[in-house]
Design a protein around this motif. Structure first.
Motif, PDB file in Angstrom:
ATOM      1  N   VAL A   1      18.848   3.625 -25.612  1.00 52.02           N
ATOM      2  CA  VAL A   1      17.775   4.337 -24.678  1.00 52.02           C
ATOM      3  C   VAL A   1      16.641   3.147 -24.597  1.00 52.02           C
ATOM      4  CG1 VAL A   1      16.181   5.906 -24.421  1.00 52.02           C
ATOM      5  CG2 VAL A   1      18.525   6.700 -24.931  1.00 52.02           C
ATOM      6  N   ILE A   2      16.236   2.527 -25.606  1.00 52.18           N
ATOM      7  CA  ILE A   2      15.274   1.705 -25.504  1.00 52.18           C
ATOM      8  C   ILE A   2      15.576   0.348 -24.880  1.00 52.18           C
ATOM      9  CG2 ILE A   2      13.715   0.110 -27.119  1.00 52.18           C
ATOM     10  CD1 ILE A   2      13.914   2.291 -29.143  1.00 52.18           C
ATOM     11  N   ASN A   3      16.779  -0.046 -25.052  1.00 57.27           N
ATOM     12  CA  ASN A   3      17.220  -1.214 -24.372  1.00 57.27           C
ATOM     13  C   ASN A   3      17.435  -1.184 -22.850  1.00 57.27           C
ATOM     14  OD1 ASN A   3      18.502  -4.122 -25.038  1.00 57.27           O
ATOM     15  ND2 ASN A   3      19.737  -3.236 -23.348  1.00 57.27           N
ATOM     16  N   LEU A   4      18.174   0.216 -22.371  1.00 50.46           N
ATOM     17  CA  LEU A   4      18.116   0.382 -21.029  1.00 50.46           C
ATOM     18  C   LEU A   4      16.657   0.506 -20.296  1.00 50.46           C
ATOM     19  CD1 LEU A   4      21.072   2.522 -20.885  1.00 50.46           C
ATOM     20  CD2 LEU A   4      21.123   0.135 -20.306  1.00 50.46           C
ATOM     21  N   PHE A   5      15.682   1.104 -21.073  1.00 54.45           N
ATOM     22  CA  PHE A   5      14.347   1.336 -20.510  1.00 54.45           C
ATOM     23  C   PHE A   5      13.768  -0.138 -20.321  1.00 54.45           C
ATOM     24  CE2 PHE A   5       9.872   1.681 -21.290  1.00 54.45           C
ATOM     25  CZ  PHE A   5       9.553   2.639 -20.270  1.00 54.45           C
ATOM     26  N   VAL A   6      13.710  -0.804 -21.180  1.00 49.34           N
ATOM     27  CA  VAL A   6      13.015  -2.284 -21.148  1.00 49.34           C
ATOM     28  C   VAL A   6      13.870  -3.014 -20.021  1.00 49.34           C
ATOM     29  CG1 VAL A   6      12.149  -2.117 -23.542  1.00 49.34           C
ATOM     30  CG2 VAL A   6      14.379  -3.316 -23.180  1.00 49.34           C
ATOM     31  N   TRP A   7      15.160  -3.077 -19.946  1.00 46.90           N
ATOM     32  CA  TRP A   7      15.950  -3.633 -19.097  1.00 46.90           C
ATOM     33  C   TRP A   7      15.516  -3.061 -17.587  1.00 46.90           C
ATOM     34  CZ3 TRP A   7      21.978  -4.094 -20.442  1.00 46.90           C
ATOM     35  CH2 TRP A   7      21.928  -5.106 -21.308  1.00 46.90           C
ATOM     36  N   ALA A   8      15.481  -1.694 -17.518  1.00 48.61           N
ATOM     37  CA  ALA A   8      15.013  -1.461 -16.212  1.00 48.61           C
ATOM     38  C   ALA A   8      13.642  -1.642 -15.774  1.00 48.61           C
ATOM     39  CB  ALA A   8      15.013   0.243 -16.239  1.00 48.61           C
ATOM     40  N   TYR A   9      12.751  -2.014 -16.698  1.00 48.90           N
ATOM     41  CA  TYR A   9      11.551  -2.343 -16.276  1.00 48.90           C
ATOM     42  C   TYR A   9      11.325  -3.815 -16.111  1.00 48.90           C
ATOM     43  CZ  TYR A   9       6.302  -2.884 -16.127  1.00 48.90           C
ATOM     44  OH  TYR A   9       5.176  -3.432 -16.026  1.00 48.90           O
ATOM     45  N   GLY A  10      12.002  -4.845 -16.939  1.00 45.39           N
ATOM     46  CA  GLY A  10      11.910  -6.034 -16.831  1.00 45.39           C
ATOM     47  C   GLY A  10      12.710  -6.511 -15.681  1.00 45.39           C
ATOM     48  N   MET A  11      13.897  -6.083 -15.510  1.00 46.88           N
ATOM     49  CA  MET A  11      14.969  -6.571 -14.391  1.00 46.88           C
ATOM     50  C   MET A  11      14.122  -6.454 -12.947  1.00 46.88           C
ATOM     51  SD  MET A  11      18.600  -6.148 -15.647  1.00 46.88           S
ATOM     52  CE  MET A  11      19.273  -6.965 -17.250  1.00 46.88           C
ATOM     53  N   ALA A  12      13.343  -5.193 -13.005  1.00 49.98           N
ATOM     54  CA  ALA A  12      12.627  -4.952 -11.720  1.00 49.98           C
ATOM     55  C   ALA A  12      11.617  -5.647 -11.215  1.00 49.98           C
ATOM     56  CB  ALA A  12      12.102  -3.301 -12.065  1.00 49.98           C
ATOM     57  N   ILE A  13      11.232  -6.569 -12.269  1.00 48.52           N
ATOM     58  CA  ILE A  13       9.854  -7.614 -11.992  1.00 48.52           C
ATOM     59  C   ILE A  13      10.376  -8.826 -11.503  1.00 48.52           C
ATOM     60  CG2 ILE A  13       7.766  -8.479 -12.758  1.00 48.52           C
ATOM     61  CD1 ILE A  13       8.117  -5.448 -12.774  1.00 48.52           C
ATOM     62  N   THR A  14      11.057  -8.599  -9.957  1.00 48.11           N
ATOM     63  CA  THR A  14      11.332  -9.616  -9.299  1.00 48.11           C
ATOM     64  C   THR A  14      11.676  -9.558  -7.951  1.00 48.11           C
ATOM     65  OG1 THR A  14      13.325 -11.393  -9.495  1.00 48.11           O
ATOM     66  CG2 THR A  14      13.756  -8.947  -9.745  1.00 48.11           C
ATOM     67  N   LYS A  15      11.744 -10.693  -7.176  1.00 48.40           N
ATOM     68  CA  LYS A  15      11.847 -10.591  -5.834  1.00 48.40           C
ATOM     69  C   LYS A  15      13.066 -10.638  -5.287  1.00 48.40           C
ATOM     70  CE  LYS A  15       7.254 -10.444  -5.002  1.00 48.40           C
ATOM     71  NZ  LYS A  15       6.718  -9.525  -3.990  1.00 48.40           N
ATOM     72  N   SER A  16      14.067 -10.827  -6.231  1.00 44.57           N
ATOM     73  CA  SER A  16      15.603 -11.051  -5.815  1.00 44.57           C
ATOM     74  C   SER A  16      16.053  -9.634  -5.491  1.00 44.57           C
ATOM     75  CB  SER A  16      16.375 -11.711  -7.074  1.00 44.57           C
ATOM     76  OG  SER A  16      17.802 -11.542  -6.728  1.00 44.57           O
ATOM     77  N   ILE A  17      16.792  -9.573  -4.464  1.00 46.92           N
ATOM     78  CA  ILE A  17      17.795  -8.329  -3.914  1.00 46.92           C
ATOM     79  C   ILE A  17      18.906  -8.120  -5.017  1.00 46.92           C
ATOM     80  CG2 ILE A  17      16.645  -8.568  -1.700  1.00 46.92           C
ATOM     81  CD1 ILE A  17      19.527  -9.711  -1.087  1.00 46.92           C
ATOM     82  N   PHE A  18      19.067  -8.835  -5.521  1.00 48.98           N
ATOM     83  CA  PHE A  18      20.371  -8.768  -6.530  1.00 48.98           C
ATOM     84  C   PHE A  18      20.030  -8.026  -8.139  1.00 48.98           C
ATOM     85  CE2 PHE A  18      21.397 -12.520  -3.936  1.00 48.98           C
ATOM     86  CZ  PHE A  18      22.601 -11.903  -3.390  1.00 48.98           C
ATOM     87  N   ALA A  19      18.722  -7.822  -8.193  1.00 51.69           N
ATOM     88  CA  ALA A  19      18.386  -7.194  -9.219  1.00 51.69           C
ATOM     89  C   ALA A  19      18.992  -5.830  -9.570  1.00 51.69           C
ATOM     90  CB  ALA A  19      16.967  -7.283  -9.372  1.00 51.69           C
ATOM     91  N   PRO A  20      18.860  -5.099  -8.718  1.00 51.48           N
ATOM     92  CA  PRO A  20      19.362  -3.687  -9.017  1.00 51.48           C
ATOM     93  C   PRO A  20      20.851  -3.751  -9.253  1.00 51.48           C
ATOM     94  CG  PRO A  20      17.746  -3.472  -6.976  1.00 51.48           C
ATOM     95  CD  PRO A  20      18.012  -5.040  -7.321  1.00 51.48           C
ATOM     96  N   LEU A  21      21.356  -4.490  -8.384  1.00 50.36           N
ATOM     97  CA  LEU A  21      23.043  -4.544  -8.602  1.00 50.36           C
ATOM     98  C   LEU A  21      23.592  -5.369 -10.163  1.00 50.36           C
ATOM     99  CD1 LEU A  21      25.917  -4.386  -7.672  1.00 50.36           C
ATOM    100  CD2 LEU A  21      25.680  -6.961  -6.842  1.00 50.36           C
ATOM    101  N   VAL A  22      22.679  -6.301 -10.682  1.00 51.04           N
ATOM    102  CA  VAL A  22      22.641  -6.594 -11.992  1.00 51.04           C
ATOM    103  C   VAL A  22      22.466  -5.529 -12.825  1.00 51.04           C
ATOM    104  CG1 VAL A  22      21.941  -8.160 -13.830  1.00 51.04           C
ATOM    105  CG2 VAL A  22      22.124  -9.123 -11.220  1.00 51.04           C
ATOM    106  N   TYR A  23      21.428  -4.957 -12.751  1.00 49.51           N
ATOM    107  CA  TYR A  23      21.096  -3.810 -13.548  1.00 49.51           C
ATOM    108  C   TYR A  23      22.138  -2.510 -13.912  1.00 49.51           C
ATOM    109  CZ  TYR A  23      18.617  -0.113 -16.106  1.00 49.51           C
ATOM    110  OH  TYR A  23      18.418   1.060 -16.971  1.00 49.51           O
ATOM    111  N   TRP A  24      22.626  -2.413 -12.849  1.00 45.62           N
ATOM    112  CA  TRP A  24      23.635  -1.339 -12.459  1.00 45.62           C
ATOM    113  C   TRP A  24      24.742  -1.468 -13.312  1.00 45.62           C
ATOM    114  CZ3 TRP A  24      28.634  -0.395 -10.732  1.00 45.62           C
ATOM    115  CH2 TRP A  24      28.854   1.128 -10.530  1.00 45.62           C
TER     116      TRP A  24
END
Length: 371
Positions: free
Chosen positions: A245-268
């Motif tokens: 839970v902690i890991n997915l939470f920090v990933w969800a926040y950290g990977m979202a701080i970007t202009k790349s449109i591929f971030a949601p796909l990578v996180y998914w």
């Protein structure tokens, strides 16, 4: 593809990574996508990603700002979580293999027991052989049945229809605990086999060999039951869940701080793999159920029932294709409730195992009479 009667998917490793990864059936992906927590994390990631790209969280992209995230800290959390999750999945797979081996050994011992019965007393006492084999088969069937679910009246009715149990036996067994049911059935089987061997004057060495096979069968049953009743400790599973839970939470926040449109796909995909490993480990830890990786217990029982039935059905020109068909064609069933007999009493009827004198009641004796 899937083998008829089996739940396990037999794949071809030569198909390649791309073709294999495109498959959804018989995988953990549908299970992960059906979990609410997966979508909670993903929509949280999309929300942060949308806010950042809309200019409402620009401060999060500044390393010195309190809303920014240091990826060195994230790596520590990810490394610890990955180690715990790989260890958990590995232990579940070892448990999975152990349960498979012991379950197959249990069935193999039942087959060897029926073979020895037929070899030693099949010609002289077929009624003893069939009854002893039925009790052994019922013991194994109840063992698997108790692993999958608690036996209800419908399950006992099905056993009645298959001629694996009688009404009197069912009423008696339902009053016993799970362990005592299997013990009592194997005891009945041993008593019936002993009477048949006494009638045939089988040497003691062969009797000892038959007892060893029965003890091994019960030993494998007990190993399977003990392992199935001892899952991975909840404290470990709870700690692993907290780390995921902690890991997915920090990933969800950290990977979202970007202009790349591929971030949601990578996180998914990252969240899918992390949660998929947890789901796979949970399925492997209990292979007696309806999951894709669970053992095809019903197919195993049909397979070994057919093997044992055709082994005892030595008058048929070929292997019997169905236990019930073979049985009904050769034997008719008569049940004499709670007949008292004592194999050690010289006044016992050697052909049926019934004690004509007053003796202690050992088993609810049932006779199989050839047509």
């Amino acid at each position: 593809g899937e083998v008829p009667g089996l739940r396990l998917y037999h794949y071809n490793s030569a198909d390649g990574c791309i073709r294999t990864s495109m498959r959804l059936a018989s995988t953990v992906i549908p299970h992960v996508l059906g979990r609410i927590d997966f979508w909670v994390f993903f929509f949280f990631h999309l929300a942060v990603f949308t806010l950042y790209n809309a200019g409402l969280l620009d401060a999060a992209g500044i390393p010195t700002n309190h809303l920014s995230m240091d990826w060195n800290d994230v790596r520590v959390v990810t490394a610890i979580t990955s180690f715990f999750e790989v260890f958990y999945t590995n232990q579940c797979y070892k448990r999975y293999l152990y349960l498979y081996v012991e379950s197959r050994h249990m069935l193999g011992c039942m087959r060897d027991y029926c073979f020895s019965l037929q070899l030693l007393i099949g010609q002289s006492s077929p009624e003893h052989v069939w009854l002893a084999a039925r009790y052994a088969l019922l013991s194994v069937t109840l063992c698997f049945g108790e692993l999958t679910e608690i036996l209800v009246d419908e399950d006992w009715d099905e056993l009645l229809e298959r001629n694996l149990v009688t009404v009197t036996e069912r009423d008696l067994l339902q009053k016993l605990s799970h362990v005592n049911r299997r013990n009592r059935l194997l005891q009945w089987s041993a008593d019936v086999a002993r009477l048949g061997m006494k009638k045939q004057n089988v040497p003691p060495t062969h009797i000892k060999d038959l007892v060893v096979k029965m003890e091994r069968m019960f030993g494998h049953q007990q190993k399977v039951m003990d392992c199935a009743s001892l899952p991975v400790p909840f404290q470990y599973f709870h700690l692993l869940s907290v780390m995921i839970v902690i890991n997915l939470f920090v990933w969800a926040y950290g990977m979202a701080i970007t202009k790349s449109i591929f971030a949601p796909l990578v996180y998914w995909f990252s969240a899918l793999v992390f949660m998929g490993m947890l789901v796979l480990g949970s399925q492997l830890s209990n292979p007696f159920g309806d999951d894709d990786v669970d053992f095809p217990v019903s197919h195993w029982l049909v397979e070994y029932t057919d093997i044992c039935g055709s082994m005892l059905d030595n008058s048929a020109p070929g292997p019997a294709s169905d236990w019930d068909t073979s049985f009904k064609a050769l034997f008719k069933f008569k049940f004499e409730p709670m007949e008292s007999f004592d194999a050690e009493d010289e006044s016992s009827d050697e052909s049926t195992g019934r004690d004509e004198s007053a003796g202690r009641s050992l088993i609810p004796f049932a006779r199989w009479e050839p047509r």
